[in-house]
Design a protein around this motif. Structure first.
Motif: not given
Ligand code: NCD
Ligand code: ZN
Length: 375
Positions: A13, A15, A45, A98, A130, A132, A155-156, A179, A181, A226, A228
């Motif tokens: 993950h 950016h 991402m 995503k 994945a 969000h 995610c996160h 995951e 962070t 991850a 992020d």
């Protein structure tokens, strides 16, 4: 001095801001930050400008990446209601899809059930989706994984009720992974207050009880750490309308190694969370002759002197133990004693490190590569 050798880490993950946000980060600075942080594979991402939601943008971005990266990079495709017809073609170029179920930085957001259904029907079953998903969106994701009987990655995850619901769903045998962070493991709402916009990200920092719950699930429910890594410039973060997101590539491993030193998790578990599981979940190829070397005795204070273009971190001032000394990728030393040694274009990414090759190559890291040496 090096006293620990680990496999190249995988961040699922990151950016990288290409295209459209190159003033925040680009392929070269982002992958340099990855190496400095011990990562040899990162998955980027799709919430770029324009987003990686059409074949044209994804393919152009992939071509561009091949000339500019220091480590292996996979690209996510982004789900958008306007481009559902392209999903099967996007899958050719992407490591996963995503889907944003909640608002965050960028315009990608899916809020219609019909769009979600189309994504789950059209995205190939052997590639990850994945999500969000914050708060009750977690329940939506679990429902989709159950209804379509296909793997979904969260995610996160950041809240107690979220991780507990995911734990329950996993106990029922649903094919879900998740995951967390480092910023959600090491910072709380108190830090958010102290840091102001530099401590603002999505999901927002949580209460000490939430953080405690994440740690309690680190050996069981949580599949990977991850970063992020979400760089924005200091000027943007200090503006009247600061975007959410914090960088993390260069601080995640030292923070987690410090937790190992404090016996909050084992080194074997760290390897599972930061290398073995991410590779398995996204079916990423093994990287032969690849490892990172660490000085576990090096204790230092995190500063804003970093490879990431954004040049700041919410962890500045924190003391950590464990420093990446050297990164070797496919037999080539790419990072040593704080220096990037190669030119990005010298890496033969067209042959070995292109995102296309990620999907074709075989599965998981062999047992022998798990931890090579610990003196
Ligand atoms: C991310 C970003 O800046 O792209 N921001 C964030 O706060 N995490 C987007 C995201 O991952 O939600
Ligand atoms: Zn993100």
């Amino acid at each position: 001095m090096t006293n620990l050798i680990l496999p190249g880490l995988v961040d699922v993950h990151t950016h990288l801001r290409v295209p459209g946000g190159e003033h925040k980060e680009d392929f070269t600075t982002g992958t340099a930050a990855a190496l400095a942080g011990g990562f040899t594979t990162i998955l980027a991402m799709p919430n770029t400008t324009p987003p990686l939601a059409t074949v044209q943008v994804l393919e152009e971005t992939r071509q561009h990446a091949q000339t500019a990266i220091y480590c292996d990079v996979g690209l996510f495709a982004g789900a958008s209601a306007a481009h559902l017809d392209q999903l099967p073609y996007l899958a050719t170029y992407a490591v996963g899809l995503k889907i944003y179920l909640n608002d965050t930085f960028g315009l990608l957001r899916v809020d219609q059930l019909a769009t979600l259904q189309a994504c789950f029907e059209r995205w190939p079953r052997d590639k990850m989706i994945a999500l969000h998903a914050e708060g009750q969106s977690i329940a939506v994701g679990i429902g989709l994984a159950a209804a379509y009987q296909r793997p979904v990655h969260f995610c996160h995850v950041s809240r107690q009720e979220e991780i507990e619901l995911i734990a329950m769903a996993k106990r029922q045998g649903l094919p879900i992974t998740c995951e967390v962070t480092p910023h959600h493991l090491f910072l709380t709402t108190a830090d958010a207050e102290r840091l102001g916009s530099l401590g603002d990200m999505r999901p927002k920092l949580a209460s000490p009880a939430d953080v405690e719950a994440l740690w309690a699930h680190l050996n069981t429910t949580i599949d990977c750490i991850a970063t992020d890594h979400a760089p924005h410039t200091l000027a943007e973060k200090q503006s009247a309308n600061p975007p959410p997101g914090v960088p993390g590539l260069e601080t995640s491993l030292p923070l987690m190694l410090t937790a190992v030193k404090e016996k909050r998790l084992t080194l074997d578990r760290l390897i599972e969370l930061m290398a073995t599981n991410p590779r398995r979940i996204y079916q990423l190829p093994a990287q032969p002759d690849t490892h990172i070397e660490i000085d576990t005795a090096a204790t230092y204070t995190i500063t804003n002197n970093l490879y990431t273009k954004c040049g700041w971190t919410p962890f500045a001032g924190m003391t950590v133990s464990g420093q990446v000394k050297r990164v070797v990728l496919r037999g080539i030393v790419l990072f040593e004693d704080g220096q990037i040694l190669a030119q990005p274009r010298l890496i033969k990414c067209g042959e070995q490190t292109s995102p296309t090759s990620l999907k074709e190559a075989p599965a998981v890291m062999g047992e022998g590569e798990k931890r090579i040496l610990a003196l």
